[in-house]
Design an enzyme around this catalytic site. Structure first.
Site, PDB file in Angstrom:
ATOM      1  N   GLY A   1      11.317  -0.056   0.536  1.00  0.00           N
ATOM      2  CA  GLY A   1      10.369  -0.550   0.898  1.00  0.00           C
ATOM      3  C   GLY A   1       9.213  -1.060  -0.273  1.00  0.00           C
ATOM      4  O   GLY A   1       8.436  -0.855  -0.248  1.00  0.00           O
ATOM      5  N   SER A   2       9.541  -1.455  -2.059  1.00  0.00           N
ATOM      6  CA  SER A   2       8.466  -1.211  -2.511  1.00  0.00           C
ATOM      7  C   SER A   2       7.827  -2.484  -2.005  1.00  0.00           C
ATOM      8  O   SER A   2       6.477  -2.400  -2.950  1.00  0.00           O
ATOM      9  CB  SER A   2       9.250  -1.960  -3.347  1.00  0.00           C
ATOM     10  OG  SER A   2       8.369  -2.411  -4.428  1.00  0.00           O
ATOM     11  N   SER A   3       8.565  -3.621  -1.490  1.00  0.00           N
ATOM     12  CA  SER A   3       6.941  -4.785  -1.353  1.00  0.00           C
ATOM     13  C   SER A   3       6.889  -4.656  -0.200  1.00  0.00           C
ATOM     14  O   SER A   3       5.606  -4.578  -0.508  1.00  0.00           O
ATOM     15  CB  SER A   3       8.375  -5.876  -1.347  1.00  0.00           C
ATOM     16  OG  SER A   3       8.979  -5.886   0.440  1.00  0.00           O
ATOM     17  N   ALA A   4       6.913  -3.425   1.208  1.00  0.00           N
ATOM     18  CA  ALA A   4       6.234  -3.222   1.690  1.00  0.00           C
ATOM     19  C   ALA A   4       4.927  -2.185   1.784  1.00  0.00           C
ATOM     20  O   ALA A   4       4.134  -2.360   1.622  1.00  0.00           O
ATOM     21  CB  ALA A   4       6.665  -2.995   3.076  1.00  0.00           C
TER      22      ALA A   4
ATOM     23  N   ASP B   1       9.530  -0.721   7.046  1.00  0.00           N
ATOM     24  CA  ASP B   1       9.376  -0.887   5.963  1.00  0.00           C
ATOM     25  C   ASP B   1       7.890  -0.378   5.724  1.00  0.00           C
ATOM     26  O   ASP B   1       7.213   0.476   5.825  1.00  0.00           O
ATOM     27  CB  ASP B   1       9.350  -1.788   4.583  1.00  0.00           C
ATOM     28  CG  ASP B   1      11.424  -1.711   3.813  1.00  0.00           C
ATOM     29  OD1 ASP B   1      11.853  -0.591   5.266  1.00  0.00           O
ATOM     30  OD2 ASP B   1      11.698  -2.095   3.546  1.00  0.00           O
TER      31      ASP B   1
ATOM     32  N   PRO C   1      11.007   1.543  -7.152  1.00  0.00           N
ATOM     33  CA  PRO C   1      12.129   0.772  -7.666  1.00  0.00           C
ATOM     34  C   PRO C   1      12.415   0.130  -7.149  1.00  0.00           C
ATOM     35  O   PRO C   1      12.033  -0.265  -5.863  1.00  0.00           O
ATOM     36  CB  PRO C   1      12.909   1.381  -8.115  1.00  0.00           C
ATOM     37  CG  PRO C   1      13.198   3.088  -7.245  1.00  0.00           C
ATOM     38  CD  PRO C   1      11.564   3.558  -7.469  1.00  0.00           C
TER      39      PRO C   1
ATOM     40  N   GLY D   1      15.697  -0.845  -1.773  1.00  0.00           N
ATOM     41  CA  GLY D   1      16.048  -0.534  -0.771  1.00  0.00           C
ATOM     42  C   GLY D   1      14.557   0.852  -0.562  1.00  0.00           C
ATOM     43  O   GLY D   1      15.080   1.236   1.132  1.00  0.00           O
TER      44      GLY D   1
END
Lengths: 317, 317
Positions: free
Chosen positions: B106-109, B151, B100, B104
């Site tokens: 770490g989706s973007s990393a 991340d 999701p 918090g």
């Protein structure tokens, strides 16, 4: 002729638990008081009647039930008489307290202090406050085992104090007329002694983690004392919130206490935290007078016992 | 021919916020992954399509929209190509993530790491993990401003790490087959950057109170690393609970987060705490495998999004 004396209950604003390990703490006297009425009687017994507990007990030289919940009061009375060099006489002591018992509000200390006050009035004698507090401390030892001494001190002197076990206390100079404190009950009972031991066990297990928390709590108390003297209640509230987090860290919070704390904060409290041993018992919220009704109403929805109090400069009277 | 790569999301078990000020922190990779499928295309554009966001964007030399939410992915792709000394070619990149976003976790990393992984596969080339993590860090700078680096590290390497800004990281050796982590959503959105700034403001205001809390958090991470390597998950849970109190102290908890934390603990979690910036977002609970269903069911009653995860040793694949 009967006489009356009274002494206030208390709330700890900063430093419960940490005070046990000689960090400074901040306590306030509240306008919920223990009232004691006393008179001499013809026999040589000391009759103690607690309206709140609904218990009556006689104590005399040959008949001292140290397991009676009223024994600490008898003990305080006897110690006061001894300090005045008064031979044991018959006494009737009636206790009527506005302070909820076992709530972390210093009910037992207030009853002891007021009992000593009533005895002084009967015999038209005086003891200085230091002596009164000391006698009440001894009675507290019977109730609590190893009390910090904060309860008997604040109940004797009133107002607000910064207290440290090794150094005694300092009465803070302030004016609390702009604020109210609200105490809300989690309705969860707990044993203070067990909680203190639980915290100390955890401190022992995680020394390097807990030691800095205790330093932090000490600085909190010092900052809070300054905030009180500067009448900076927003700052005081913020410090209470930080203190609450430390109480959560050392393991004495629970779901209900957190609910009460956040309901108070969300509805306008300057700060809110567990007060006393935690694990149950009460939370204390600090509010500007203009906001307290909102906080009170919101807390009433989630607690059956909510007290709106003033911080009272009156100690023993 | 299209290729696929993936990289895991993460949860912080110990040390969020404190890591910003160079205290060590503990992160784990979870088995929710970002999947990236990529292939070469005939034109000289890089097309990025995020199935999760429902957004498609083209990037080419003359047309780089740095405000696109997909720009960090383009940036990671370009940097990867540059590291491989590959002249810009046309690419199609399709993102499909189980993690999701803005949670918090770490989706973007993870998306950046997986994107780099997919590019490496297209050209049948390799980069060492240090280099991959470094490129993903640069993309993270675009997303988060001043990321800690935790991340991109955990997403690249997988497993569990102890991480410190000034010293890098150490992968911990353990076996997590006896435990599950459960992540439950407070369903309150928040801005990580704002929360980090709020905490740092408070730290600045109350330096002598906050400094010891940061030391305490550092020791928590060190103790937690030992607990992980000893597979002492009860101890790890206890340390997570202490950490949660510190997060409460620095002002990033709220009523909903506390509810989730205590529901998890009351229903058998070994420990439960806010994970990530707080103020909303998710809590993380650590459970023995035999107990996780109870915890899951209880959390489902108070949260609409609950993920039961394994700690995954797989980083980028």
């Amino acid at each position: 002729m009967s006489v009356s004396a009274s002494a206030p209950g208390k709330a700890i604003l900063i430093g419960e638990h940490f005070v046990v390990e000689n960090q400074p703490a901040i306590a306030i006297a509240i306008n919920l008081r223990a009232h004691v009425t006393a008179r001499e009687s013809k026999n040589d017994k000391i009759l103690i009647f607690s309206k709140n507990l609904g218990i009556k007990d006689y104590f005399s030289e040959g008949n001292i039930n140290i397991k009676s919940p009223l024994y600490p009061i008898y003990y305080a009375a006897k110690e006061a008489l001894k300090s005045l060099n008064i031979e044991t006489s018959g006494l009737e002591i009636i206790i009527d307290s506005e302070i909820p018992p076992s709530a972390g509000m210093g009910s037992s200390a207030a009853v002891s202090v007021a009992t000593i006050g009533a005895i002084l009035k009967i015999y038209r004698r005086e003891l200085n406050k230091e002596k009164i507090s000391k006698i009440a401390y001894k009675a507290e030892e019977i109730v609590h085992g190893k009390p910090s001494g904060i309860d008997n001190t604040i109940s004797t002197y009133g107002g607000s104090i910064i207290f440290r076990k090794s150094e005694g206390f300092l009465k803070l100079i302030s004016n609390f007329s702009d604020v109210k404190v609200i105490l809300a009950d989690s309705e969860i009972s707990r044993n203070t002694g067990n909680l203190v031991r639980k915290v100390l066990r955890l401190k022992n297990k995680y020394e390097r983690i807990f030691d800095p928390l205790y330093y932090s709590a000490g600085h909190l108390a010092i900052e809070a004392a300054k905030a009180i003297e500067n009448m900076d209640f927003e700052r005081l509230g913020e410090l209470m919130n930080i203190n609450h987090g430390l109480l959560s860290a050392i393991g004495v919070s629970n779901r209900k206490l957190e609910e009460l704390v956040y309901v108070a904060r969300e509805n306008g409290a300057l700060g809110a935290k567990i007060t006393g041993a935690g694990g149950g018992g009460f939370i204390v919220a600090l509010c500007y007078k203009k906001d307290y009704e909102n906080v009170f109403k919101a807390l009433k929805k989630v607690s059956n016992r909510v007290f709106v109090c003033d911080i009272s400069d009156k100690g023993i009277i």
